[in-house]
Design an enzyme around this catalytic site. Structure first.
Site, mmCIF file in Angstrom:
data_model
loop_
_atom_site.group_PDB
_atom_site.id
_atom_site.type_symbol
_atom_site.label_atom_id
_atom_site.label_comp_id
_atom_site.label_asym_id
_atom_site.label_seq_id
_atom_site.Cartn_x
_atom_site.Cartn_y
_atom_site.Cartn_z
ATOM 1 N N SER A 135 0.884 -1.179 0.000
ATOM 2 C CA SER A 135 0.000 0.000 0.000
ATOM 3 C C SER A 135 0.916 1.222 0.000
ATOM 4 O O SER A 135 2.094 1.099 0.360
ATOM 5 C CB SER A 135 -0.843 -0.008 1.281
ATOM 6 O OG SER A 135 -1.461 1.250 1.490
ATOM 7 N N TYR A 148 -1.808 -0.626 10.677
ATOM 8 C CA TYR A 148 -1.839 -0.952 9.244
ATOM 9 C C TYR A 148 -0.572 -0.429 8.560
ATOM 10 O O TYR A 148 0.077 -1.152 7.791
ATOM 11 C CB TYR A 148 -3.100 -0.329 8.616
ATOM 12 C CG TYR A 148 -3.295 -0.655 7.150
ATOM 13 C CD1 TYR A 148 -3.732 -1.909 6.739
ATOM 14 C CD2 TYR A 148 -3.062 0.301 6.160
ATOM 15 C CE1 TYR A 148 -3.929 -2.207 5.395
ATOM 16 C CE2 TYR A 148 -3.258 0.015 4.818
ATOM 17 C CZ TYR A 148 -3.695 -1.233 4.439
ATOM 18 O OH TYR A 148 -3.887 -1.524 3.101
HETATM 19 P P1 NAP Z 1 -10.955 -6.929 0.305
HETATM 20 O O1 NAP Z 1 -11.879 -7.091 -0.830
HETATM 21 O O2 NAP Z 1 -11.487 -6.820 1.681
HETATM 22 O O3 NAP Z 1 -9.890 -8.114 0.232
HETATM 23 C C1 NAP Z 1 -9.226 -8.670 1.325
HETATM 24 C C2 NAP Z 1 -9.108 -10.177 1.066
HETATM 25 O O4 NAP Z 1 -8.281 -10.739 2.080
HETATM 26 C C3 NAP Z 1 -10.461 -10.866 1.107
HETATM 27 O O5 NAP Z 1 -10.633 -11.594 -0.090
HETATM 28 C C4 NAP Z 1 -10.378 -11.797 2.306
HETATM 29 O O6 NAP Z 1 -10.989 -13.041 2.003
HETATM 30 C C5 NAP Z 1 -8.861 -11.975 2.465
HETATM 31 N N1 NAP Z 1 -8.477 -12.258 3.835
HETATM 32 C C6 NAP Z 1 -8.641 -11.463 4.927
HETATM 33 N N2 NAP Z 1 -8.217 -12.105 6.025
HETATM 34 C C7 NAP Z 1 -7.777 -13.324 5.615
HETATM 35 C C8 NAP Z 1 -7.229 -14.449 6.284
HETATM 36 N N3 NAP Z 1 -7.057 -14.476 7.608
HETATM 37 N N4 NAP Z 1 -6.870 -15.530 5.550
HETATM 38 C C9 NAP Z 1 -7.058 -15.529 4.216
HETATM 39 N N5 NAP Z 1 -7.583 -14.508 3.530
HETATM 40 C C10 NAP Z 1 -7.934 -13.418 4.221
HETATM 41 O O7 NAP Z 1 -10.051 -5.630 0.096
HETATM 42 P P2 NAP Z 1 -8.958 -5.248 -0.999
HETATM 43 O O8 NAP Z 1 -8.939 -3.777 -1.033
HETATM 44 O O9 NAP Z 1 -9.134 -5.995 -2.265
HETATM 45 O O10 NAP Z 1 -7.617 -5.696 -0.254
HETATM 46 C C11 NAP Z 1 -6.644 -6.533 -0.837
HETATM 47 C C12 NAP Z 1 -5.251 -6.079 -0.419
HETATM 48 O O11 NAP Z 1 -5.000 -4.773 -0.952
HETATM 49 C C13 NAP Z 1 -5.039 -5.959 1.099
HETATM 50 O O12 NAP Z 1 -3.770 -6.483 1.438
HETATM 51 C C14 NAP Z 1 -5.080 -4.465 1.341
HETATM 52 O O13 NAP Z 1 -4.337 -4.081 2.476
HETATM 53 C C15 NAP Z 1 -4.439 -3.969 0.049
HETATM 54 N N6 NAP Z 1 -4.739 -2.563 -0.256
HETATM 55 C C16 NAP Z 1 -6.023 -2.132 -0.415
HETATM 56 C C17 NAP Z 1 -6.263 -0.784 -0.695
HETATM 57 C C18 NAP Z 1 -7.655 -0.245 -0.862
HETATM 58 O O14 NAP Z 1 -7.804 0.987 -0.827
HETATM 59 N N7 NAP Z 1 -8.662 -1.039 -1.094
HETATM 60 C C19 NAP Z 1 -5.181 0.100 -0.823
HETATM 61 C C20 NAP Z 1 -3.898 -0.373 -0.657
HETATM 62 C C21 NAP Z 1 -3.678 -1.708 -0.380
HETATM 63 P P3 NAP Z 1 -11.816 -13.904 3.085
HETATM 64 O O15 NAP Z 1 -12.678 -12.949 3.860
HETATM 65 O O16 NAP Z 1 -12.565 -14.890 2.253
HETATM 66 O O17 NAP Z 1 -10.778 -14.554 3.914
#
Ligand code: NAP
Length: 250
Positions: A135, A148
């Site tokens: 991120s 975070y």
């Molecule tokens: P998201 O849709 O909430 O995705 C998070 C994913 O992580 C979900 O599919 C969830 O699946 C999985 N997850 C969470 N805890 C887990 C666990 N204990 N074991 C296995 N899987 C787990 O949000 P996203 O934005 O796409 O996030 C994906 C990545 O991008 C994250 O690392 C986040 O920090 C990063 N990111 C996001 C943003 C943003 O603005 N959205 C910005 C920068 C970085 P389950 O619930 O099925 O386990």
């Protein structure tokens, strides 16, 4: 160029992970979507040619071992996208150790576990890619997000170290650092701002988009295309990088 490769994407059933799976599949990559919610993963996998859904909790040693041995039953894992992650805001002076550990357990230790599950095979193979979804919080600070931010700085640090450690093998390790992306994580942040400040949805959203000089949320597909590019054989000399996809925020 990626036809027939196999990729594991953690958190592959939603948001950025799902977009990565879809984009890699367009290049002929067989994807293994991993996460806790098997039903949601299976529904996503059913829509992606050659995709498979495997249950995984990155915080649990046995779950990681079982999920990856399942993945290896069908052949090598050439690409690992460490995408599973959680985010939650908290003022530092109110942050409990329980909350701190919960964030590090998924974002840092989970990523370490999944990486260790593939590293031995990958470092001996003639091709390998590990891409960590960090991120911009892995590059700069952010108020009310210290657990975070610390976790994502750890991800960038790990990326740089592993890249050096395995530099003599064809494996590359990179991080992609998005700004705010339109996914469930951002939806939760908007709801949190509304609840804590009494602002409207538009005002809460504006609080997030103002971090992006382009004044918008990034789309998951934009992050996914950077991941696919990093998987290309032509990006073999790109390693140890933290590539921002953030509209010029950094
Ligand atoms: P998201 O849709 O909430 O995705 C998070 C994913 O992580 C979900 O599919 C969830 O699946 C999985 N997850 C969470 N805890 C887990 C666990 N204990 N074991 C296995 N899987 C787990 O949000 P996203 O934005 O796409 O996030 C994906 C990545 O991008 C994250 O690392 C986040 O920090 C990063 N990111 C996001 C943003 C943003 O603005 N959205 C910005 C920068 C970085 P389950 O619930 O099925 O386990």
């Amino acid at each position: 160029m990626l036809e027939g490769r196999r990729a594991v994407i953690t958190g592959g059933g939603t948001g950025i992970g799902l977009a990565c799976a879809e984009d890699l599949a367009k290049q002929g990559v067989h994807t293994v979507l991993m996460g806790r919610n098997l039903e949601r993963l299976q529904a996503a996998a059913d829509r992606i040619p050659g995709a498979q859904a495997v249950q995984l909790d990155v915080t649990d040693d046995t779950s990681v071992r079982n999920a990856f041995s399942h993945a290896y039953q069908d052949g090598a894992v050439d690409i690992l996208v460490n995408n599973a992650g959680i985010a939650a805001a908290s003022a530092f002076h109110k942050t409990t150790m329980e909350h701190w550990r919960e964030i590090q357990a998924v974002n840092v230790e989970g990523l370490v576990r999944c990486t260790q599950a593939v590293i031995d095979e990958m470092r001996k193979a003639d091709y390998g890619r590990i891409i960590n979804i960090a991120s911009i919080a892995g590059i700069r600070g952010g108020a009310y997000m210290s657990p975070y931010v610390a976790s994502k700085h750890a991800v960038v640090g790990l990326t740089k170290s592993l890249s050096l450690e395995y530099a003599k093998s064809p494996l590359t390790v990179n991080a992609v650092c998005p700004g705010y992306v339109e996914t469930a994580i951002v939806e939760n942040s908007v709801a949190n701002i509304m609840e804590k400040t009494g602002r409207s949805r538009d005002e809460a959203l504006a609080e997030l988009t103002k971090n992006n000089p382009q004044g918008r949320l990034i789309q998951p597909e934009e992050v996914a295309e950077t991941v696919t590019w990093l998987c290309s054989p032509r990006s073999a000399s790109v390693c140890g990088q933290a590539i921002t996809v953030a509209g010029g925020a950094i």
